[in-house]
Motif scaffolding. Sequence first.
Motif, PDB file in Angstrom:
ATOM      1  N   VAL A  66      43.397  23.672  22.703  1.00 19.43           N
ATOM      2  CA  VAL A  66      42.104  22.863  22.552  1.00 19.43           C
ATOM      3  C   VAL A  66      41.352  23.181  21.226  1.00 19.43           C
ATOM      4  O   VAL A  66      41.634  24.439  20.926  1.00 19.43           O
ATOM      5  CB  VAL A  66      41.340  23.349  23.712  1.00 19.43           C
ATOM      6  N   THR A  67      40.694  22.404  20.648  1.00 17.58           N
ATOM      7  CA  THR A  67      39.924  22.866  19.477  1.00 17.58           C
ATOM      8  C   THR A  67      38.527  22.545  19.957  1.00 17.58           C
ATOM      9  O   THR A  67      38.058  21.818  20.515  1.00 17.58           O
ATOM     10  CB  THR A  67      40.247  21.522  18.354  1.00 17.58           C
ATOM     11  N   ILE A  68      37.779  23.816  19.592  1.00 16.27           N
ATOM     12  CA  ILE A  68      36.548  24.063  19.798  1.00 16.27           C
ATOM     13  C   ILE A  68      35.439  24.182  18.611  1.00 16.27           C
ATOM     14  O   ILE A  68      35.856  24.643  17.747  1.00 16.27           O
ATOM     15  CB  ILE A  68      36.301  25.226  20.587  1.00 16.27           C
ATOM     16  N   SER A  69      34.503  23.228  18.614  1.00 24.53           N
ATOM     17  CA  SER A  69      33.619  23.022  17.572  1.00 24.53           C
ATOM     18  C   SER A  69      32.144  23.056  17.974  1.00 24.53           C
ATOM     19  O   SER A  69      31.972  22.343  18.936  1.00 24.53           O
ATOM     20  CB  SER A  69      34.034  21.818  16.444  1.00 24.53           C
ATOM     21  N   ALA A  70      31.550  23.869  17.536  1.00 22.63           N
ATOM     22  CA  ALA A  70      30.280  24.025  18.036  1.00 22.63           C
ATOM     23  C   ALA A  70      29.708  24.209  19.709  1.00 22.63           C
ATOM     24  O   ALA A  70      28.857  23.525  20.164  1.00 22.63           O
ATOM     25  CB  ALA A  70      29.135  22.625  17.677  1.00 22.63           C
ATOM     26  N   GLY A  71      30.546  25.041  20.289  1.00 25.76           N
ATOM     27  CA  GLY A  71      30.500  25.182  21.646  1.00 25.76           C
ATOM     28  C   GLY A  71      31.111  24.008  22.580  1.00 25.76           C
ATOM     29  O   GLY A  71      30.889  24.120  23.533  1.00 25.76           O
ATOM     30  N   LYS A  72      31.853  23.055  21.960  1.00 23.92           N
ATOM     31  CA  LYS A  72      32.352  21.787  22.713  1.00 23.92           C
ATOM     32  C   LYS A  72      33.894  21.651  22.533  1.00 23.92           C
ATOM     33  O   LYS A  72      34.294  21.631  21.252  1.00 23.92           O
ATOM     34  CB  LYS A  72      31.501  20.756  22.295  1.00 23.92           C
ATOM     35  N   VAL A  73      34.572  21.335  23.394  1.00 26.81           N
ATOM     36  CA  VAL A  73      36.077  20.843  23.237  1.00 26.81           C
ATOM     37  C   VAL A  73      35.862  19.570  22.428  1.00 26.81           C
ATOM     38  O   VAL A  73      35.618  18.579  23.053  1.00 26.81           O
ATOM     39  CB  VAL A  73      36.806  20.689  24.337  1.00 26.81           C
ATOM     40  N   VAL A  74      36.471  19.541  21.289  1.00 29.07           N
ATOM     41  CA  VAL A  74      36.606  18.335  20.844  1.00 29.07           C
ATOM     42  C   VAL A  74      38.020  17.615  20.520  1.00 29.07           C
ATOM     43  O   VAL A  74      37.833  16.395  20.391  1.00 29.07           O
ATOM     44  CB  VAL A  74      35.825  18.500  18.944  1.00 29.07           C
TER      45      VAL A  74
END
Length: 134
Positions: free
Chosen positions: A107-115
């Motif tokens: 999973v890729t996480i950016s700004a606390g969200k799974v993107v």
Amino acid sequence: MLRIVAHAALIAAALALASCGFADSRAPVPEFMRLKEAEQPPPEPAPDVKRVVREQINVVFLNTSYPREVHVAPPHREVRGPGWTACVRAQLTSATGSTLGTQIYIVTISAGKVVDRRRAEADDICGSETYEPI
């Protein structure tokens, strides 16, 4: 003919002058004519992967796959961006109800969200990671 040459000369001069205004930060022109380098945002802190996956489990797995025994690995900086990646594994069920066994996703996480998420492949590091239950 002289008129065409004069217009061509004017256009060439205008292009030459206009291009000076678009010199990048490393161009050999005076400082005031250079574009400023874009400031890089500060790197975001490592996410709490357990919390993010727990709160967004429906983004990582389909509801119909009934994920069980979900475990996560520590996050790593994303190579191609400002976010983080982490390996997630779980016991899943197929659409027909048969067991798929343990499946691993990155999973890729950016700004606390799974993107983004994708299935882990053999050359990924997920096989050597240390996992913790969520």
